[in-house]
Design a protein around this motif. Structure first.
Motif, PDB file in Angstrom:
ATOM      1  N   PRO A 106      -6.937  -7.796  -4.420  1.00 18.33           N
ATOM      2  CA  PRO A 106      -6.724  -7.688  -2.970  1.00 18.33           C
ATOM      3  C   PRO A 106      -5.523  -8.532  -2.547  1.00 18.33           C
ATOM      4  CG  PRO A 106      -8.397  -9.324  -3.396  1.00 18.33           C
ATOM      5  CD  PRO A 106      -7.945  -8.820  -4.753  1.00 18.33           C
ATOM      6  N   VAL A 107      -5.064  -8.280  -1.349  1.00 17.76           N
ATOM      7  CA  VAL A 107      -4.045  -9.164  -0.774  1.00 17.76           C
ATOM      8  C   VAL A 107      -4.709 -10.504  -0.477  1.00 17.76           C
ATOM      9  CG1 VAL A 107      -2.445  -9.506   1.142  1.00 17.76           C
ATOM     10  CG2 VAL A 107      -2.797  -7.211   0.197  1.00 17.76           C
ATOM     11  N   HIS A 108      -4.075 -11.572  -0.928  1.00 18.69           N
ATOM     12  CA  HIS A 108      -4.605 -12.925  -0.755  1.00 18.69           C
ATOM     13  C   HIS A 108      -5.999 -13.059  -1.380  1.00 18.69           C
ATOM     14  CE1 HIS A 108      -1.170 -13.356   1.726  1.00 18.69           C
ATOM     15  NE2 HIS A 108      -1.665 -12.684   2.753  1.00 18.69           N
ATOM     16  N   GLY A 109      -6.114 -12.570  -2.597  1.00 21.69           N
ATOM     17  CA  GLY A 109      -7.379 -12.687  -3.310  1.00 21.69           C
ATOM     18  C   GLY A 109      -7.550 -14.062  -3.919  1.00 21.69           C
ATOM     19  N   GLY A 110      -8.739 -14.320  -4.418  1.00 20.76           N
ATOM     20  CA  GLY A 110      -9.017 -15.592  -5.072  1.00 20.76           C
ATOM     21  C   GLY A 110      -8.761 -15.506  -6.566  1.00 20.76           C
ATOM     22  N   TYR A 111      -7.991 -16.434  -7.092  1.00 17.01           N
ATOM     23  CA  TYR A 111      -7.627 -16.416  -8.514  1.00 17.01           C
ATOM     24  C   TYR A 111      -8.862 -16.471  -9.406  1.00 17.01           C
ATOM     25  CZ  TYR A 111      -6.045 -18.292 -13.001  1.00 17.01           C
ATOM     26  OH  TYR A 111      -5.846 -18.517 -14.342  1.00 17.01           O
ATOM     27  N   LEU A 153       1.373  -8.829 -13.000  1.00 15.68           N
ATOM     28  CA  LEU A 153       0.619  -9.980 -12.510  1.00 15.68           C
ATOM     29  C   LEU A 153       1.552 -11.108 -12.060  1.00 15.68           C
ATOM     30  CD1 LEU A 153      -2.413 -10.178 -14.979  1.00 15.68           C
ATOM     31  CD2 LEU A 153      -2.337  -9.246 -12.652  1.00 15.68           C
ATOM     32  N   THR A 154       2.669 -11.248 -12.751  1.00 14.36           N
ATOM     33  CA  THR A 154       3.647 -12.258 -12.327  1.00 14.36           C
ATOM     34  C   THR A 154       4.203 -11.922 -10.950  1.00 14.36           C
ATOM     35  OG1 THR A 154       4.274 -12.709 -14.628  1.00 14.36           O
ATOM     36  CG2 THR A 154       5.824 -13.386 -12.921  1.00 14.36           C
ATOM     37  N   LEU A 155       4.551 -10.648 -10.740  1.00 12.59           N
ATOM     38  CA  LEU A 155       5.054 -10.234  -9.431  1.00 12.59           C
ATOM     39  C   LEU A 155       3.993 -10.414  -8.349  1.00 12.59           C
ATOM     40  CD1 LEU A 155       7.023  -6.963 -10.296  1.00 12.59           C
ATOM     41  CD2 LEU A 155       7.943  -9.248  -9.873  1.00 12.59           C
ATOM     42  N   TYR A 156       2.744 -10.088  -8.673  1.00 10.26           N
ATOM     43  CA  TYR A 156       1.668 -10.238  -7.693  1.00 10.26           C
ATOM     44  C   TYR A 156       1.518 -11.702  -7.271  1.00 10.26           C
ATOM     45  CZ  TYR A 156      -3.125 -10.695  -5.959  1.00 10.26           C
ATOM     46  OH  TYR A 156      -4.239 -11.013  -5.214  1.00 10.26           O
ATOM     47  N   LEU A 157       1.502 -12.596  -8.238  1.00 10.37           N
ATOM     48  CA  LEU A 157       1.304 -14.013  -7.921  1.00 10.37           C
ATOM     49  C   LEU A 157       2.463 -14.573  -7.106  1.00 10.37           C
ATOM     50  CD1 LEU A 157      -0.173 -15.368 -11.285  1.00 10.37           C
ATOM     51  CD2 LEU A 157      -1.385 -15.000  -9.126  1.00 10.37           C
ATOM     52  N   GLN A 158       3.679 -14.146  -7.414  1.00  7.15           N
ATOM     53  CA  GLN A 158       4.838 -14.734  -6.740  1.00  7.15           C
ATOM     54  C   GLN A 158       5.194 -14.006  -5.443  1.00  7.15           C
ATOM     55  OE1 GLN A 158       7.998 -15.036  -9.687  1.00  7.15           O
ATOM     56  NE2 GLN A 158       7.183 -17.008 -10.367  1.00  7.15           N
ATOM     57  N   ASP A 159       5.097 -12.675  -5.423  1.00  8.06           N
ATOM     58  CA  ASP A 159       5.531 -11.919  -4.241  1.00  8.06           C
ATOM     59  C   ASP A 159       4.437 -11.754  -3.195  1.00  8.06           C
ATOM     60  OD1 ASP A 159       7.923 -11.675  -5.515  1.00  8.06           O
ATOM     61  OD2 ASP A 159       7.632  -9.597  -6.140  1.00  8.06           O
ATOM     62  N   VAL A 160       3.182 -11.718  -3.643  1.00  4.96           N
ATOM     63  CA  VAL A 160       2.069 -11.521  -2.708  1.00  4.96           C
ATOM     64  C   VAL A 160       1.348 -12.833  -2.416  1.00  4.96           C
ATOM     65  CG1 VAL A 160      -0.112 -10.313  -2.299  1.00  4.96           C
ATOM     66  CG2 VAL A 160       1.772  -9.129  -3.448  1.00  4.96           C
ATOM     67  N   GLU A 161       1.011 -13.561  -3.466  1.00  2.00           N
ATOM     68  CA  GLU A 161       0.285 -14.825  -3.290  1.00  2.00           C
ATOM     69  C   GLU A 161       1.224 -16.015  -3.067  1.00  2.00           C
ATOM     70  OE1 GLU A 161      -3.087 -14.892  -3.084  1.00  2.00           O
ATOM     71  OE2 GLU A 161      -2.830 -12.720  -3.161  1.00  2.00           O
ATOM     72  N   PRO A 176       1.748  -2.715   5.616  1.00  2.00           N
ATOM     73  CA  PRO A 176       2.480  -3.988   5.519  1.00  2.00           C
ATOM     74  C   PRO A 176       2.962  -4.198   4.083  1.00  2.00           C
ATOM     75  CG  PRO A 176       0.405  -4.269   6.693  1.00  2.00           C
ATOM     76  CD  PRO A 176       0.374  -2.897   6.107  1.00  2.00           C
ATOM     77  N   LEU A 177       4.082  -4.886   3.936  1.00  2.00           N
ATOM     78  CA  LEU A 177       4.680  -5.038   2.609  1.00  2.00           C
ATOM     79  C   LEU A 177       3.725  -5.649   1.586  1.00  2.00           C
ATOM     80  CD1 LEU A 177       7.111  -4.736   0.776  1.00  2.00           C
ATOM     81  CD2 LEU A 177       7.947  -6.958   1.603  1.00  2.00           C
ATOM     82  N   PRO A 178       2.996  -6.729   1.906  1.00  2.00           N
ATOM     83  CA  PRO A 178       2.077  -7.275   0.892  1.00  2.00           C
ATOM     84  C   PRO A 178       1.044  -6.256   0.419  1.00  2.00           C
ATOM     85  CG  PRO A 178       2.406  -8.859   2.659  1.00  2.00           C
ATOM     86  CD  PRO A 178       3.029  -7.580   3.108  1.00  2.00           C
ATOM     87  N   GLN A 179       0.515  -5.444   1.350  1.00  2.00           N
ATOM     88  CA  GLN A 179      -0.476  -4.437   0.965  1.00  2.00           C
ATOM     89  C   GLN A 179       0.159  -3.337   0.127  1.00  2.00           C
ATOM     90  OE1 GLN A 179      -3.954  -4.362   1.519  1.00  2.00           O
ATOM     91  NE2 GLN A 179      -3.596  -2.843  -0.077  1.00  2.00           N
ATOM     92  N   ALA A 180       1.375  -2.923   0.498  1.00  2.00           N
ATOM     93  CA  ALA A 180       2.065  -1.884  -0.267  1.00  2.00           C
ATOM     94  C   ALA A 180       2.364  -2.366  -1.686  1.00  2.00           C
ATOM     95  CB  ALA A 180       3.350  -1.480   0.445  1.00  2.00           C
ATOM     96  N   LEU A 181       2.828  -3.609  -1.800  1.00  2.83           N
ATOM     97  CA  LEU A 181       3.102  -4.161  -3.127  1.00  2.83           C
ATOM     98  C   LEU A 181       1.828  -4.232  -3.971  1.00  2.83           C
ATOM     99  CD1 LEU A 181       5.529  -7.094  -2.207  1.00  2.83           C
ATOM    100  CD2 LEU A 181       6.113  -5.017  -3.479  1.00  2.83           C
TER     101      LEU A 181
END
Length: 389
Positions: free
Chosen positions: A260-265, A196-204, A337-342
């Motif tokens: 999702p990519v760019h989801g709502g927290y 979740l930390t990686l998702y918030l920082q690398d994707v969001e 795309p990288l965000p979707q792959a991550l």
């Protein structure tokens, strides 16, 4: 910079060694100071709140230190905290001098070496398997070395005059079950926070501070739940919560395994965090209670060390497995795309975290045994365990 890497590894290893000495001793102290069932259950509730909630709060404080003071402060902050603890412990913690039991032999150094080496081989194999391949000779060698070393450890413990772990302790169903539950729950826990930390920082693209704030509801709910478990355990026993708690954690993990990519927290992450924190708050204090209830006094120190080892070893192994799974999935999605792959990698790995945590539910159902009717729980838990010399 490169020359500082070996020093960092060595010093982190020394930190781990110090934690291995302190944590079991601290838990043994809790068991000694709170021998009564209700008081012990309440103390274990606070213990689990501090142990798990502290890690969550550390994400917020670590983010603040990293963003405003530099990453090195995450290490330096331990110095004044450690000095404060050194000054406060002699004043606040009563002295306890147990009756010493005569040691028949030398400390079990071979057992310590074999157990440590076996666990390291297992973690190395799991962490490198995504890069090497699960059928690569290096991966298979690591797994084989783990099996051989841990088997040698078991043989050594059966023959040693003064074994590191008296294997007879695992004949107590609740000790074996609670340690297994702690290992798999922490395996999913550390993996969950990491992903979740990686998702918030690398994707969001959250900042370090904003990431920490996103996790803030977790320790709040966990703390409120943990500190109320004493009365609930006294009334109903610990077994129902050892089933309900992991079930809630699994439900929360499954919720956040669809990010999702760019989801709502508020929609995609917070509900899962709240459910997981409630489940963890229900789980940890009953797990400590199950692991220590009815254990003979001579095994009190060993029991404390076992539950701490299960927590740390399970967390390290789970982190290796789950992060490796996320990396494997992400690397296979070369056309996305990288965000979707991550995000896809994180979601798949979070589902694995849920599956690992679900093992705790099976252990609670199949292995954990209630100590008696809920109204007899304090009588079962009243024995005063003496710390090992």
């Amino acid at each position: 910079m490169n020359s500082s890497v070996p020093l960092l590894i060595v010093l982190r290893g020394l930190q781990g060694l110090a934690a291995a000495v302190m944590s079991p001793a601290a838990l043994s102290t809790v068991l000694v100071l709170f021998p009564d069932g209700h008081r012990r259950a309440r103390a274990l509730g606070y213990w689990s709140m501090v142990a798990t909630g502290g890690a969550a709060v550390g994400l917020l404080l670590g983010g603040v230190l990293t963003q405003y003071a530099g990453w090195r402060w995450n290490f330096f902050i331990n110095v004044p905290v450690g000095l404060a603890v050194l000054g406060l412990v002699p004043r606040l913690v009563p002295d306890h001098r147990p009756e010493r039991t005569r040691r028949r032999g030398l400390p079990d150094a071979p057992g310590a070496v074999l157990a440590t080496a076996g666990l390291m081989a297992r973690i190395l194999a799991f962490s490198q398997a995504p890069e090497w391949g699960y059928t690569d000779w290096r991966t298979l060698t690591g797994f084989a070395a783990c099996a051989i070393l841990l088997a040698a450890f078991a043989v050594n413990e059966g023959r040693a005059e003064d074994p590191l772990v008296d294997l007879g302790i695992f004949k107590i169903h609740n000790v074996a079950g609670a340690n297994g539950m702690m290992a798999v729950v922490f395996a999913g826990n550390l993996g969950m926070f990491f992903l979740l930390t990686l998702y918030l920082q690398d994707v969001e693209h959250y900042t370090a501070v904003r990431t920490g704030l996103a996790f803030l509801p977790f320790p709040v709910v966990l703390g409120l739940t943990s500190t109320r478990m004493a009365g609930l355990v006294r009334r109903f026993g610990f077994r129902p919560f050892l089933m309900l708690g992991p079930a809630l954690v699994v439900a929360g993990m499954l919720w956040v395994s669809h990010l999702p990519v760019h989801g709502g927290y508020l929609v995609h992450m917070l509900p899962g965090l709240l459910v997981m924190s409630l489940g963890y708050g229900m789980s940890f204090a009953p797990m400590y209670a199950a692991a220590t209830t009815g254990v003979p006094a001579r095994w009190a120190g060993v029991t404390s060390g076992l539950i701490t080892t299960s927590q740390q070893a399970g967390g390290a192994l789970g982190l290796a497995v789950i992060s490796g799974a996320a990396a494997t999935v992400t690397s296979s999605l070369t056309r996305d795309p990288l965000p979707q792959a991550l995000t896809s990698g994180y979601n798949e790995a979070m589902a694995i975290s849920a599956a690992i945590t679900a093992i705790a539910l099976l252990l609670a159902v199949l292995v954990i045994r209630a100590p008696g009717r809920p109204d007899t729980l304090p009588a079962v838990m009243h024995a005063r365990p003496d710390m090992q010399p």
